[in-house]
Design an enzyme around this catalytic site. Structure first.
Site: not given
Length: 584
Positions: A203, A280, A322
């Site tokens: 992230e 992701n 995601d």
């Protein structure tokens, strides 16, 4: 290292056991587990030496003293508290060797407990910086053991080797720069005296990678980025670019492409391949990175000697939800359409259960294991998803967010990190799954080192009135769900299967439960006092079979779960190792 007096609960049976205790193993306590011992872990019943109870991580035990007829007599032998105020997110799987249970705790801690009494032998607390940036709680999922060392990763992206007798540091190496968003939470994998690890931080626009280090010194042997365009290394020299520069990434986006390998990997001695899943792509906003974005949301087969990628399979090309592809790839053998095959299976975040030829990555099948998948209607014969265009969140403008869509599964996945199990007796996989959805939209975003790199917003929602979690038994040969057990709260712990025709898993409501492996009937449960999000294990000691699990609610659900998290906000946190055996 710090030491404390024992914090354990002892039943009368456990105290009686201590008085006549015999050596747990005939192994040389000074030498410790060898490479051969680790490779034989699935067949060895007197210990638990690897994450997954064998390098293939099938999480199956041949022990059957505890079975469908006797499991009702399962009682606590002892419970040992991790102590302190750090009572949440206990996602670890214990290791057991030479009369000692080794278990990691949240906030990068490692404990050694006596396997007969629960008495604490030693404790190690990593000195974490104040500015660490773990995305999804302060968890740690387990350690690795080899020789006289016990090895685990820390939240500030380090790998630490301790003496297994004393808890003193043998070596301590930096994996990556935590200030750029890197961290580490997975249990290491040891193959051929190399510690194989991944990284966390998808992230934050990091670059996912797998690397191998010398188990005795911690020195780097090879490093393999998983995003196309980044250079690998072997013994300090360049070892080829991953993929092909700008093949599926535009411009410089590959330099911040995500793809964290945050769940660790499995190893198959038969093919001599490491299998790692990748996370992701970054940012979540897929409109900013046209293309398939290899090798994100994929399973990679890697040569353990060189770090070279031998094959890949991408479960979610151009991921916009995601749907990390990090989930474990479990090798198994089966006969498909009359042909014996060396296969591997993976229950993906995106809601599909995949079977591949593990020798070459060739697609065999993909079947849905959750209630619904709004992003794709299935997979074609070539293994490509049949994407539903309306299921992708809309592109934002320079100042406004894009069109909101409802998506299922949610980004927390049809199955998140929690490992499934495979039974060689039933031929079934037991998948801890969740049925939920989310409203998701894209937003403008630009990369900044060490800052969240999402470009998306979301709200998670339940999609069924009677459950979120569902333990499902899946036949990999047919893709059919054989049975399911529904749970009100999300399932967030690992699964264990045994030759006693049993399947064990925990629930956030605090229970460790046992089910009939063939029918799914609930046969036993025990309340541990906090949510169970760890992975249970079993072993034989002094002629008796034991089961152990960590208890301590936490992880991503309370942090990211939206409406779902609010529904279960009253679950007590905790931090305890629970050990069970049959009452005499």
């Amino acid at each position: 290292m710090t030491g404390r007096f024992t914090r354990s609960f002892l039943g009368a049976a456990a105290i009686a056991l201590v008085a006549g205790a015999a050596p747990l193993l005939a192994a040389d306590a000074a030498g410790g587990p060898t490479d051969a011992d680790l490779m034989n872990d699935a067949a060895s019943t007197g210990d638990v030496l690897t994450y997954g109870m064998g390098p293939q991580a099938q999480r199956f035990s041949t022990l059957n003293q505890i079975n469908t007829d006797t499991v009702s007599k399962l009682v606590p032998a002892f419970a040992s508290s991790l102590g302190g105020e750090k009572q949440r997110g206990q996602e670890a799987q214990p290791l057991v060797y030479d009369g000692t249970i080794y278990v990691t705790g949240s906030y990068s801690r490692l404990y050694a407990f006596d396997s007969r009494t629960g008495e604490e032998k030693w404790e190690y607390n990593a000195r974490l910086p104040d500015d660490i940036m773990p995305c999804c709680d302060v968890v740690n999922r387990g350690a690795a053991i080899h020789g006289d060392k016990i090895i685990f990763a820390t939240l500030d992206a380090r790998l630490v080797a301790l003496n297994r007798h004393t808890g003193k540091v043998v070596w301590n190496k930096q994996i990556a720069d935590y200030k750029a968003g890197y961290s580490a939470t997975a249990a290491p994998l040891i193959v051929k005296s190399m510690v194989i690890t991944g990284n966390s931080g998808g992230e934050f626009g990091i670059v996912g990678a797998v690397e191998a280090r010398d188990v005795d010194t911690g020195e780097l042997i090879w490093h393999r980025p998983v995003i196309e365009g980044n250079m690998g290394t072997l013994r300090g020299k360049d070892n080829g670019i991953t993929g092909k520069l700008n093949a599926t990434w535009q411009g410089d986006l590959y330099k911040t492409g995500g793809g964290a390998t945050w769940l660790g990997g499995t190893y198959d001695p038969e093919t001599n391949l490491l299998y790692f899943g990748t996370g992701n792509p970054a940012p979540w906003n897929s409109h900013l990175r046209p293309g398939d974005n290899l090798y994100t949301a994929s399973t990679l087969a890697i040569d353990p000697e060189t770090g070279v990628i031998k094959w890949h399979y991408q479960t979610t090309p151009h991921d916009g939800w995601d749907f990390d592809g990090v989930n474990e790839f479990i090798p198994f053998d089966a006969t498909i359409n009359g042909k014996p095959m060396k296969l591997g299976a993976k229950a993906d975040r995106n809601g599909y259960f995949f079977v591949l030829d593990r020798t070459n990555g060739k697609f065999v099948s993909a079947n849905r294991f959750v209630m619904q998948t709004t992003w794709a209607s299935g997979y074609d014969k070539n293994g490509k998803p049949i994407v539903i265009p309306a299921g992708r969140p809309g592109a934002p403008s320079a100042t406004e967010k894009g069109t909101t869509v409802f998506s299922s599964p949610s980004f927390l996945g049809g199955k998140n990190w929690m490992p499934m199990a495979y039974s060689k007796d039933t031929g079934l996989f037991y998948i801890p799954s969740n049925d939920w959805g989310m409203d998701i939209w894209n937003e403008p975003i630009a990369y900044k080192k060490g800052a969240a790199y999402l470009g998306a917003g979301f709200t998670i929602k339940p999609i069924a009135e009677d459950h979120i979690g569902a333990l499902r038994a899946m036949d990999p040969r047919t893709g059919k769900i054989v049975w399911e057990y529904k749970n009100k709260a999300p399932l967030w712990g690992g699964v264990l299967s045994t030759a006693g025709n049993l399947v064990f898993t925990g629930t956030p409501e605090g229970y460790l439960k046992a089910f009939d492996a063939k029918t799914g009937k609930e046969l036993w449960k025990f309340q541990t006092g906090s949510g169970v999000v760890g992975s249970p294990v079993t072993w034989e000691q002094d002629g008796e079979q034991y089961v152990a699990v960590m208890s301590g609610w936490g992880g991503a659900v309370p942090l990211w779960g939206g409406e779902v998290a609010k529904s279960f906000k009253d679950i007590n946190q905790g931090g305890s190792l629970w050990v069970f055996k049959l009452a005499k």
